[in-house]
Design an enzyme around this catalytic site. Structure first.
Site, PDB file in Angstrom:
ATOM      1  N   LYS A  85       0.809  -1.224   0.000  1.00 37.67           N
ATOM      2  CA  LYS A  85       0.000   0.000   0.000  1.00 37.67           C
ATOM      3  C   LYS A  85       0.846   1.280   0.000  1.00 37.67           C
ATOM      4  CE  LYS A  85      -4.044  -2.110   0.181  1.00 37.67           C
ATOM      5  NZ  LYS A  85      -5.064  -1.998  -0.859  1.00 37.67           N
ATOM      6  N   GLU A 107     -10.027   5.627   3.123  1.00 39.24           N
ATOM      7  CA  GLU A 107     -10.801   4.499   3.638  1.00 39.24           C
ATOM      8  C   GLU A 107      -9.824   3.345   3.863  1.00 39.24           C
ATOM      9  OE1 GLU A 107     -10.246   4.920   0.406  1.00 39.24           O
ATOM     10  OE2 GLU A 107      -9.490   2.898   0.091  1.00 39.24           O
ATOM     11  N   SER A 373       1.770  -9.657  -1.168  1.00 38.36           N
ATOM     12  CA  SER A 373       1.385  -8.246  -1.025  1.00 38.36           C
ATOM     13  C   SER A 373       1.592  -7.694   0.383  1.00 38.36           C
ATOM     14  CB  SER A 373      -0.074  -8.051  -1.445  1.00 38.36           C
ATOM     15  OG  SER A 373      -0.923  -8.905  -0.704  1.00 38.36           O
TER      16      SER A 373
HETATM   17  C1  PLP Z   1      -1.754  -7.129   2.354  1.00 43.12           C
HETATM   18  C2  PLP Z   1      -2.884  -6.775   1.441  1.00 43.12           C
HETATM   19  N1  PLP Z   1      -2.952  -7.386   0.246  1.00 43.12           N
HETATM   20  C3  PLP Z   1      -3.954  -7.120  -0.626  1.00 43.12           C
HETATM   21  C4  PLP Z   1      -4.956  -6.230  -0.301  1.00 43.12           C
HETATM   22  C5  PLP Z   1      -6.063  -6.002  -1.284  1.00 43.12           C
HETATM   23  O1  PLP Z   1      -5.976  -4.794  -1.953  1.00 43.12           O
HETATM   24  P1  PLP Z   1      -5.605  -4.701  -3.484  1.00 43.12           P
HETATM   25  O2  PLP Z   1      -6.457  -5.717  -4.211  1.00 43.12           O
HETATM   26  O3  PLP Z   1      -5.921  -3.316  -3.851  1.00 43.12           O
HETATM   27  O4  PLP Z   1      -4.150  -5.031  -3.634  1.00 43.12           O
HETATM   28  C6  PLP Z   1      -4.925  -5.561   0.941  1.00 43.12           C
HETATM   29  C7  PLP Z   1      -5.978  -4.588   1.299  1.00 43.12           C
HETATM   30  O5  PLP Z   1      -6.107  -4.113   2.366  1.00 43.12           O
HETATM   31  C8  PLP Z   1      -3.867  -5.857   1.833  1.00 43.12           C
HETATM   32  O6  PLP Z   1      -3.775  -5.268   3.030  1.00 43.12           O
END
Ligand code: PLP
Length: 388
Positions: A85, A107, A373
């Site tokens: 993020k 948000e 992620s």
């Molecule tokens: C660690 C992590 N991965 C993925 C996501 C999903 O978001 P996005 O699909 O925008 O990557 C989030 C959302 O809070 C997250 O905290």
């Protein structure tokens, strides 16, 4: 920029008149600044010196042996704050500052975007207010505490299902009431144009680095790239720089408790096109077009919408969208922890789970990259609660 803010037929600006001036201003300022050498070098400085880019590409020997192909992880869990993020929050906060905005609102679902916004606000000297559903505040208590420590004010949202959709409604309302001095720092590739394009561009650092690192380590690109999809920002960040290449792209949504209305957050698998939060995209909705309830073990994927570019890529069949259920996700969470010594976020565990459950479909020489992620520290107490 996407032409007129559309990806195929998806996207657009389905917002009240009061927001249009702010969206035009954002689009033109972004166009002006995105290739401005000073903006690029300042953002580059923060990404390197503050956030810790570039993140490693880790070869997973044990998981590779288990799966019978070569598995790499793109380690966004090692970015400052513990998730991808921050790439986007630093980019947008710097943009907002250059535009003369005085305050950031955001948000958050899992809390990682709220933490990222609070960090970017603190380091750039801008006050931050975060909207978060009450249920998400409960399951992500650690992140609420972190946001407050970082100086942000957290507003728990009690309407609707008390999750990300309701927090987004509240943030949009606040944006409309304060557009003159406030930037709404959207956390995924959702919302009205130009947000999906801006967030995608700031997250594309994930896929660009992955390409370079594969060329350095293996002399070629991966065969397969896998990422989880909530709104879709880590996935599009990984996919976008490889979209024209011969790489199989796989997005994994929240399968929750399985097929059935209200049991999952698998928007692209279970939804159909409609308008939510300012854009036309696939949505989970009933036959009358009412937004459906969703369920996912991971707060970050518990959302009935998805970014418009993903909807277009689904229709084009350029990306394969699949899902993983809560129980498969818990298995993947514990598998990666025990096998590689890495505790993944529950969101990222969806991508891990896809590779584990489809391992027989990969060839021995296949190279698979999974976007890790985020890290799972935020989820440890929730998982301990579930496992008893
Ligand atoms: C660690 C992590 N991965 C993925 C996501 C999903 O978001 P996005 O699909 O925008 O990557 C989030 C959302 O809070 C997250 O905290």
């Amino acid at each position: 920029m996407a032409d007129n803010g559309y990806f195929g037929k998806y996207g657009g600006q389905y917002v009240p008149e009061t927001l249009m001036a702010a969206l035009y201003e954002l689009e033109s300022e972004y166009k002006r600044l995105k290739d401005d050498p000073q903006f690029v070098s300042e953002l580059d400085y923060f990404l390197k010196e503050y956030a810790g880019r570039r993140t490693p590409l880790t070869f997973c020997k044990n998981m590779s042996e288990f799966c019978g192909c070569k598995i790499y992880l793109k380690r966004e869990d090692l970015l400052h704050g513990g998730a991808h993020k921050l790439n986007n929050t630093l980019g947008q906060a710097l943009l907002a500052k250059k535009m003369g905005k005085k305050r950031l609102i955001a948000e958050t679902g899992a809390g990682q975007h709220g933490v990222g916004t609070a960090m970017a606000g603190a380091v750039l000297g801008m006050p931050v207010e975060i909207f978060m559903g009450e249920e998400d505040c409960e399951r992500q208590k650690l992140n609420v505490f972190r946001m407050e420590l970082l100086g942000a004010k957290v507003h728990p949202v009690s309407g609707g299902t008390r999750t990300l959709k309701d927090a987004t409604n509240e943030a949009l309302r606040e944006y409309a009431a304060s557009v003159n001095d406030t930037h709404y720092l959207i956390g995924s590739v959702v919302g009205p144009h130009p947000f999906p394009t801006i967030v995608r561009d700031f997250q594309s650092v994930i896929g660009s680095e992955t390409r370079d690192q594969f060329m350095e380590k293996e002399g070629r690109l991966p065969d397969v790239a896998v990422a989880c999809v909530g709104g879709g920002s880590n996935a599009i960040g990984m996919f976008h720089p490889m979209i024209k290449d011969d790489v199989r792209l796989i997005g994994v949504e929240a399968g929750g408790k399985g097929a059935g209305f209200g049991k999952n957050g698998a928007t692209l698998t279970a939804g159909k096109p409609g308008v939510l939060h300012g854009a036309l995209s696939y949505l989970i909705q009933d036959d009358d077009g009412q937004i459906g309830e969703t369920h996912s073990i991971s707060a970050g994927l518990d959302y009935p919408g998805v970014g418009p570019e993903h909807s277009h890529l689904k229709d084009l069949r350029r990306v394969l969208y699949s899902s993983a259920t809560d129980s498969e996700v818990l298995e993947a969470f514990s598998f990666l922890s025990k096998t590689e010594g890495i505790i993944p976020a529950l969101e990222s565990s969806h991508a891990i789970s896809y590779v584990l459950t489809h391992k027989d479909e990969f060839e021995k020489d296949d190279m698979v990259v999974i976007c890790l992620s985020g890290r799972g520290d935020k989820d440890v107490s929730a998982v301990a609660g579930i496992q008893g």
